[in-house]
Design a protein around this motif. Structure first.
Motif: not given
Length: 164
Positions: A81-97
């Motif tokens: 998922x994070x590669x799909x949006x070119x962000x780090x996994x932590x950033x993706x989780x934080x923003x999504x949550x």
């Protein structure tokens, strides 16, 4: 009043469960329905507040959500998922949550369990076949996730389906 939901598919699935509980008059249906309604009101209220989120964050959360909806049957990992949006996994989780109120992994499980409910009710697939179809390698893990989300094991859904 007209509103457009950012979580349309999820809310559609929750409304489907709400109708199933209400019209099926399952044990404790009123309590379950009240809980689902409160969740839907919370989501609607959260979406009404989206103006406070930057548009880049909203776009990122929407992109992750859309990717999950399109690929929920595949083995998905946070790295994918994070590669799909070119962000780090932590950033993706934080923003999504922050925007959706749950982690991407929790959202994936919600989508899969909703799909499982539909498959178990509307097809002749077994629990094991359904679990495998939805990307779970282990039926016992699927049972655990299903019970955590719905409050009952998938076998209870099959027994309700067989009841007249």
């Amino acid at each position: 009043m007209k509103a457009q939901s950012r979580s349309y598919e999820y809310m559609k699935q929750r409304f489907s469960l709400l109708a199933q509980q209400w019209f099926g008059q399952l044990p404790y249906a009123e309590t379950v329905c009240n809980g689902i309604l409160m969740e839907l009101l919370g989501i609607a209220s959260r979406e009404a507040d989206v103006e406070r989120f930057p548009s880049k964050s909203l776009a990122l959360a929407d992109a992750v959500q859309q990717y999950i909806l399109e690929h929920y049957r595949e083995p998905l990992k946070l790295d994918t998922l994070s590669r799909h949006v070119n962000r780090t996994p932590n950033h993706v989780t934080s923003v999504f949550r922050q925007i959706k109120g749950m982690t991407p992994v929790d959202y994936l499980h919600e989508v899969r369990v909703s799909a499982a409910r539909d498959l178990l009710l509307n097809t002749r697939m077994t629990i094991a076949q359904t679990a495998e179809y939805l990307g779970y390698c282990d039926q016992s893990y699927f049972n655990k996730v299903y019970k955590r989300i719905t409050g009952m094991p998938p076998s209870s859904l099959l027994s309700e389906k067989r009841a007249p």
